[in-house]
Design a protein around this motif. Structure first.
Motif, PDB file in Angstrom:
ATOM      1  N   PHE A 150      -6.055 -19.684 -11.099  1.00 35.77           N
ATOM      2  CA  PHE A 150      -7.083 -18.840 -10.493  1.00 35.77           C
ATOM      3  C   PHE A 150      -8.428 -19.041 -11.185  1.00 35.77           C
ATOM      4  N   ASN A 151      -8.427 -19.055 -12.516  1.00 36.89           N
ATOM      5  CA  ASN A 151      -9.679 -19.221 -13.265  1.00 36.89           C
ATOM      6  C   ASN A 151     -10.329 -20.569 -12.981  1.00 36.89           C
ATOM      7  N   THR A 152      -9.522 -21.599 -12.755  1.00 31.78           N
ATOM      8  CA  THR A 152     -10.060 -22.917 -12.423  1.00 31.78           C
ATOM      9  C   THR A 152     -10.751 -22.892 -11.061  1.00 31.78           C
ATOM     10  N   MET A 153     -10.123 -22.238 -10.096  1.00 31.56           N
ATOM     11  CA  MET A 153     -10.697 -22.176  -8.749  1.00 31.56           C
ATOM     12  C   MET A 153     -11.918 -21.260  -8.702  1.00 31.56           C
ATOM     13  N   GLY A 173     -11.093 -23.232   2.237  1.00 31.34           N
ATOM     14  CA  GLY A 173     -10.033 -24.052   2.803  1.00 31.34           C
ATOM     15  C   GLY A 173      -8.733 -24.047   2.041  1.00 31.34           C
ATOM     16  N   GLN A 174      -8.592 -23.159   1.048  1.00 25.74           N
ATOM     17  CA  GLN A 174      -7.355 -23.123   0.281  1.00 25.74           C
ATOM     18  C   GLN A 174      -7.154 -21.738  -0.325  1.00 25.74           C
ATOM     19  N   LYS A 175      -5.897 -21.428  -0.585  1.00 30.42           N
ATOM     20  CA  LYS A 175      -5.557 -20.123  -1.134  1.00 30.42           C
ATOM     21  C   LYS A 175      -4.393 -20.289  -2.102  1.00 30.42           C
ATOM     22  N   LEU A 176      -4.433 -19.572  -3.213  1.00 38.25           N
ATOM     23  CA  LEU A 176      -3.314 -19.594  -4.144  1.00 38.25           C
ATOM     24  C   LEU A 176      -2.144 -18.809  -3.562  1.00 38.25           C
ATOM     25  N   ARG A 177      -0.946 -19.379  -3.701  1.00 38.09           N
ATOM     26  CA  ARG A 177       0.277 -18.674  -3.298  1.00 38.09           C
ATOM     27  C   ARG A 177       1.242 -18.684  -4.471  1.00 38.09           C
ATOM     28  N   ILE A 178       1.631 -17.510  -4.908  1.00 34.16           N
ATOM     29  CA  ILE A 178       2.573 -17.388  -6.016  1.00 34.16           C
ATOM     30  C   ILE A 178       3.988 -17.506  -5.480  1.00 34.16           C
ATOM     31  N   MET A 179       4.715 -18.490  -5.976  1.00 35.71           N
ATOM     32  CA  MET A 179       6.115 -18.674  -5.583  1.00 35.71           C
ATOM     33  C   MET A 179       6.972 -17.922  -6.598  1.00 35.71           C
ATOM     34  N   LEU A 180       7.484 -16.771  -6.200  1.00 41.46           N
ATOM     35  CA  LEU A 180       8.133 -15.855  -7.131  1.00 41.46           C
ATOM     36  C   LEU A 180       9.561 -16.235  -7.465  1.00 41.46           C
ATOM     37  N   ALA A 216       0.820  -1.218   0.000  1.00 35.04           N
ATOM     38  CA  ALA A 216       0.000   0.000   0.000  1.00 35.04           C
ATOM     39  C   ALA A 216       0.850   1.262   0.000  1.00 35.04           C
ATOM     40  N   GLN A 217       2.035   1.191   0.604  1.00 32.76           N
ATOM     41  CA  GLN A 217       2.897   2.369   0.676  1.00 32.76           C
ATOM     42  C   GLN A 217       3.965   2.377  -0.415  1.00 32.76           C
ATOM     43  N   ALA A 218       3.892   1.431  -1.347  1.00 30.37           N
ATOM     44  CA  ALA A 218       4.844   1.395  -2.456  1.00 30.37           C
ATOM     45  C   ALA A 218       4.330   2.259  -3.602  1.00 30.37           C
ATOM     46  N   LYS A 219       5.199   2.877  -4.320  1.00 32.28           N
ATOM     47  CA  LYS A 219       4.812   3.720  -5.453  1.00 32.28           C
ATOM     48  C   LYS A 219       4.835   2.899  -6.730  1.00 32.28           C
ATOM     49  N   ASP A 220       3.645   2.703  -7.311  1.00 29.49           N
ATOM     50  CA  ASP A 220       3.505   1.979  -8.591  1.00 29.49           C
ATOM     51  C   ASP A 220       4.140   0.596  -8.543  1.00 29.49           C
ATOM     52  N   GLN A 221       3.990  -0.091  -7.425  1.00 27.57           N
ATOM     53  CA  GLN A 221       4.517  -1.443  -7.290  1.00 27.57           C
ATOM     54  C   GLN A 221       3.511  -2.312  -6.549  1.00 27.57           C
ATOM     55  N   GLY A 222       3.559  -3.608  -6.840  1.00 29.99           N
ATOM     56  CA  GLY A 222       2.778  -4.580  -6.109  1.00 29.99           C
ATOM     57  C   GLY A 222       3.685  -5.703  -5.669  1.00 29.99           C
ATOM     58  N   THR A 223       3.119  -6.695  -4.987  1.00 32.28           N
ATOM     59  CA  THR A 223       3.952  -7.786  -4.478  1.00 32.28           C
ATOM     60  C   THR A 223       4.115  -8.930  -5.472  1.00 32.28           C
ATOM     61  N   TYR A 224       3.422  -8.872  -6.623  1.00 35.37           N
ATOM     62  CA  TYR A 224       3.575  -9.924  -7.624  1.00 35.37           C
ATOM     63  C   TYR A 224       4.742  -9.579  -8.546  1.00 35.37           C
ATOM     64  N   GLN A 225       5.918  -9.423  -7.960  1.00 31.43           N
ATOM     65  CA  GLN A 225       7.127  -9.120  -8.706  1.00 31.43           C
ATOM     66  C   GLN A 225       8.318  -9.611  -7.900  1.00 31.43           C
ATOM     67  N   GLU A 226       9.456  -9.757  -8.574  1.00 26.00           N
ATOM     68  CA  GLU A 226      10.597 -10.388  -7.915  1.00 26.00           C
ATOM     69  C   GLU A 226      11.300  -9.473  -6.915  1.00 26.00           C
ATOM     70  N   TYR A 227      11.222  -8.168  -7.153  1.00 22.61           N
ATOM     71  CA  TYR A 227      11.835  -7.202  -6.248  1.00 22.61           C
ATOM     72  C   TYR A 227      10.859  -6.058  -6.011  1.00 22.61           C
ATOM     73  N   ILE A 228      10.933  -5.450  -4.831  1.00 21.07           N
ATOM     74  CA  ILE A 228      10.066  -4.333  -4.510  1.00 21.07           C
ATOM     75  C   ILE A 228      10.816  -3.388  -3.568  1.00 21.07           C
ATOM     76  N   THR A 229      10.611  -2.092  -3.756  1.00 15.92           N
ATOM     77  CA  THR A 229      11.201  -1.104  -2.852  1.00 15.92           C
ATOM     78  C   THR A 229      10.085  -0.491  -2.016  1.00 15.92           C
ATOM     79  N   LEU A 230      10.331  -0.387  -0.710  1.00 15.05           N
ATOM     80  CA  LEU A 230       9.297   0.045   0.229  1.00 15.05           C
ATOM     81  C   LEU A 230       9.890   0.891   1.336  1.00 15.05           C
ATOM     82  N   PRO A 231       9.089   1.776   1.921  1.00 16.70           N
ATOM     83  CA  PRO A 231       9.541   2.429   3.147  1.00 16.70           C
ATOM     84  C   PRO A 231       9.617   1.392   4.272  1.00 16.70           C
ATOM     85  N   ALA A 233       3.637 -17.423 -13.865  1.00 15.93           N
ATOM     86  CA  ALA A 233       3.228 -17.740 -15.230  1.00 15.93           C
ATOM     87  C   ALA A 233       1.911 -18.507 -15.293  1.00 15.93           C
ATOM     88  N   ASP A 234       1.681 -19.407 -14.330  1.00 17.93           N
ATOM     89  CA  ASP A 234       0.454 -20.211 -14.406  1.00 17.93           C
ATOM     90  C   ASP A 234      -0.628 -19.761 -13.420  1.00 17.93           C
TER      91      ASP A 234
END
Length: 307
Positions: free
Chosen positions: A285-288, A297-304, A57-72, A279-280
C-alpha cells in the motif's frame, strides 16, 4: 473470509481516524468468502455453503481484514457463478456506479458528469452506461493517458482532459449537448465549484470523495441562489437507506442483480487487482500511495487464505 479489497474509503479512515476511536481498530469494509455456519433462521440457513459478498458496517467490532467474521444475514449477499475471490469488491465500486446511473436516470438527466473518471469506479460507470444504453457519462480526467483508458473501453464516450487549457469550455459544451443536469465529484477542492459553474440551472452536483485532500471550494454562490443549483454529499449506504428495510431490499436486489452479472469474467463490474497477503499489505500500500505510485487502473486485494 477469502479476500478483501483496499478501497479509498478504507484508507481514508486510517489516515483520518476519529480522535475518539479506540484500538485495536477493526478495518475493512467489504469482502468475500463462503458461509460456514448459521445462527438459525430460514434465510440465514440457506446461505450456508454459498459464495457471498459481505459488508462489515453491521458487524460489531469486526472488519473484513480477518479470516473469519460474524454478521447478520442482512449484511451477507449471495453471488452466483463468480469465483469467490472476484466477489471481494462487489459493493463499494459496483454498487456506487449503479447508484450514480440510477440517480441520474431518476432525475431524468440524459447524461452525468463524473470526475476522477479513470478510476476503477469510473471505468465501471463507462461500461455500465454503454451496456444500459440510456445514459452518457461525461468524464473528467487530469491527463491524456487517463482519457486513453476510457476511450479504449468506449471510443464514443466523451472525455474532458483538465490538462487542456480550454477544458472548462469543452465541459460546458458537452453538458449542453447531452442535456446533463447531474454531476458526481470524487475530487472536491476547487474542482467542485468549477463543475457547479459549468452545470445548468436547477442542476445538482453530488460530492462523494475528497481525492484533492481539500474541502469543497470555489462554488459560485450566485449560482446557488439565483440559478437554483445544488451541492450535496453522497454516500452509497445512504442511497440504499437500510433504515427503510423494504426500500433497501428493493434497491439492493435491483443493483445486485446487475452487479452479479457484471462480476463474471469480462463483465462491467470486474476490477483489476494487485494481490497481496495481510502480512505484506502495508508495504504494498505504501508503495502505491508514495512517490511514483498510483492506484489508477488497479486495486490492492488481500488474499486472506494465503500466507
Amino acid at each position: 473470509m477469502s479476500s478483501a479489497p483496499v478501497n479509498p474509503s478504507d484508507y481514508g479512515a486510517w489516515r483520518q481516524a476519529n480522535p475518539s476511536q479506540t484500538f485495536p481498530m477493526p478495518i475493512g469494509n467489504e469482502g468475500s468468502g463462503v458461509v460456514i455456519g448459521s445462527g438459525g433462521g430460514v434465510y440465514a440457513g440457506s446461505l450456508v455453503g454459498k459464495t457471498v459478498g459481505v459488508l462489515a458496517a453491521q458487524a460489531k467490532d469486526q472488519g473484513t481484514y480477518q479470516e473469519y467474521i460474524t454478521l447478520p444475514a442482512t449484511a451477507v449477499f449471495p453471488m452466483k457463478d463468480v469465483p469467490v475471490e472476484d466477489v471481494a469488491s462487489f459493493f463499494v465500486n459496483p454498487v456506487t456506479a449503479y447508484a450514480i446511473y440510477d440517480i441520474s436516470k431518476t432525475r431524468k438527466s440524459k447524461a452525468v458528469v463524473h470526475t476522477a473518471a479513470a478510476s476503477q469506479l469510473g471505468q465501471m460507470l463507462v461500461k455500465l452506461c454503454k451496456m444500459q444504453g440510456d445514459m452518457v457519462p461525461i468524464n473528467v480526467v487530469r491527463r491524456q493517458d487517463q482519457a486513453d483508458i476510457l476511450k479504449a473501453i468506449d471510443p464514443s464516450v466523451p472525455v474532458v482532459v483538465q490538462a487542456n487549457s480550454n477544458w472548462e469550455t469543452q465541459l460546458t459544451d458537452l453538458i449542453k449537448e447531452y442535456k446533463c443536469s447531474v454531476a458526481f465529484d470524487a475530487v472536491a477542492g476547487e474542482l467542485t465549484g468549477t463543475i457547479v459553474g459549468c452545470m445548468p440551472p436547477k442542476s445538482i452536483t453530488y460530492v462523494y470523495g475528497g481525492l484533492s485532500g481539500q474541502g469543497v471550494g470555489n462554488v459560485p454562490v450566485m449560482d446557488l441562489i439565483y440559478k437554483h443549483k445544488k451541492v450535496e454529499g453522497f454516500l452509497v449506504v445512504n442511497w440504499i437507506n437500510f433504515k427503510d428495510p423494504i426500500g433497501a431490499l428493493l434497491r439492493m436486489s435491483r443493483a445486485l442483480k446487475i452487479v452479479n452479472q457484471g462480476l463474471k469474467p469480462g463483465g462491467w463490474a470486474t476490477s483489476q487487482f494487485k494481490d497481496c497477503t495481510l502480512a505484506d499489505m502495508k508495504d504494498r500500500f505504501n508503495t502505491m500511495m508514495g512517490p511514483g505510485g498510483s492506484f489508477t487502473g488497479q486495486k490492492l486485494r488481500i488474499m486472506l487464505n494465503k500466507d
